[in-house]
Scaffold this active site. Structure first.
Site, mmCIF file in Angstrom:
data_model
loop_
_atom_site.group_PDB
_atom_site.id
_atom_site.type_symbol
_atom_site.label_atom_id
_atom_site.label_comp_id
_atom_site.label_asym_id
_atom_site.label_seq_id
_atom_site.Cartn_x
_atom_site.Cartn_y
_atom_site.Cartn_z
ATOM 1 N N HIS A 28 0.871 -1.204 -0.132
ATOM 2 C CA HIS A 28 -0.047 -0.026 0.064
ATOM 3 C C HIS A 28 0.815 1.186 -0.038
ATOM 4 O O HIS A 28 0.592 2.255 -0.557
ATOM 5 C CB HIS A 28 -0.942 -0.034 1.111
ATOM 6 C CG HIS A 28 -1.958 -1.132 1.343
ATOM 7 N ND1 HIS A 28 -1.707 -2.109 2.517
ATOM 8 C CD2 HIS A 28 -3.014 -1.225 0.834
ATOM 9 C CE1 HIS A 28 -2.925 -2.877 2.062
ATOM 10 N NE2 HIS A 28 -3.367 -2.617 1.279
ATOM 11 N N GLN A 142 -8.779 -6.350 -10.898
ATOM 12 C CA GLN A 142 -9.480 -4.962 -10.631
ATOM 13 C C GLN A 142 -9.039 -3.912 -10.963
ATOM 14 O O GLN A 142 -9.681 -2.877 -11.655
ATOM 15 C CB GLN A 142 -9.046 -4.753 -9.215
ATOM 16 C CG GLN A 142 -9.461 -3.570 -8.494
ATOM 17 C CD GLN A 142 -9.173 -3.484 -6.901
ATOM 18 O OE1 GLN A 142 -10.280 -4.206 -6.202
ATOM 19 N NE2 GLN A 142 -8.170 -2.864 -6.402
ATOM 20 N N VAL A 165 4.287 -5.842 -4.914
ATOM 21 C CA VAL A 165 5.480 -5.648 -3.860
ATOM 22 C C VAL A 165 5.414 -7.170 -2.846
ATOM 23 O O VAL A 165 4.392 -7.700 -2.762
ATOM 24 C CB VAL A 165 5.242 -4.457 -2.663
ATOM 25 C CG1 VAL A 165 6.410 -4.624 -1.743
ATOM 26 C CG2 VAL A 165 5.419 -3.379 -3.443
#
Ligand code: AMP
Length: 255
Positions: A28, A142, A165
């Site tokens: 994130h 998505q 990541v």
């Protein structure tokens, strides 16, 4: 939130949005880095969106460590956190539906999931009206669905994709990794390794070979393995935890 955005716009500032469901990890936080380069103000939303969870999925047990998230976001230079309590009216009856790209893969396994995603992302775009919004390639489908929604509905926002990541053992970071026991985490390492090797095989056999190898792993149930263009995508269940991952194919198609 809308008042704040109006103020930034009046000042001529460019706004970037990082939509998340919280339980933040480095995946994130890299999205924050990615968007900051091209924006003056970085907004992160943290909202566990009920509409994208099916019955019996993990909505109620999804981790919500808000104080920790706030500290991590602040440390990484997020300018504003948008943490709404609720984005749906009790009797709401409007949804945003993408009807092609959201059908296969996770759309087939999780009916209604992408409708929940497009609806909440449309809400966030209306509220924050960002110039740029960033999404992780970890959720490749998505990204495809949101890019299509933005194109089809003329949202004035630029969508940026950020690379996956991974941790030191190759596992794609995910808030759901917190559900895994030590033993289940070892299965997740195997899942990631099989997918990485699969992406090195010839295009024509990659999905079938990867599926066979995953089906051979004890403690791993395969939901799907499929090629989307030149990306090998897979979803598996390890215990009660559903994990998704994908890898770009390494080799060119043979003639
Ligand atoms: P989530 O909180 O799981 O809804 O994820 C919020 C955003 O972070 C989505 O755009 C995800 O694709 C992205 N994301 C989650 N995990 C990773 C990761 N390991 N690498 C890159 N992006 C990620």
């Amino acid at each position: 939130m809308q008042d704040a955005v109006r103020g930034w716009r009046r000042a001529g500032l460019r706004v970037g949005l990082v939509p998340t469901m919280g339980a933040l990890h480095e995946g994130h936080l890299r999205l924050v880095d990615k968007v900051r380069g091209s924006c003056d103000v970085v907004v992160m939303s943290i909202y566990v969106n009920p509409a994208q969870f099916g019955p019996g999925e993990d909505f109620s047990r999804y981790p919500r460590p808000f104080s920790k998230d706030r500290a991590l976001a602040e440390e990484r230079g997020v300018d504003a956190l948008f943490h709404p309590r609720q984005l749906y009216e009790a009797d709401d009856s409007t949804r945003v539906v993408e009807s092609e790209l959201s059908r296969d893969r996770c759309g087939a396994d999780r009916p209604g999931h992408f409708e929940g995603v497009t609806t909440v992302v449309a809400k966030l775009f209306h509220i924050v009206s960002p110039d740029v919004a960033v999404f992780g390639q970890k959720d490749a489908q998505q990204c495809d669905v949101i890019e299509r929604m933005v194109r089809d509905l003329q949202f004035p926002v630029k969508i940026v994709r950020a690379p996956i990541v991974r941790d030191g053992r190759g596992v794609a970071l995910s808030s759901r990794n917190a559900y895994l026991s030590d033993d289940e985490y070892e299965r997740a390492v195997e899942f990631a390794a099989v997918l990485r090797e699969g992406a090195q095989r010839p295009l024509s056999v990659a999905a079938a070979t990867t599926r066979r190898r995953l089906e051979g792993l004890a403690g791993v149930e395969v939901d799907y393995v499929t090629l989307a263009g030149r990306t090998l995508c897979a979803a598996v269940r390890i215990g009660r935890t559903r994990l998704i991952d994908n890898r770009k194919m390494v080799r060119r198609a043979s003639r």
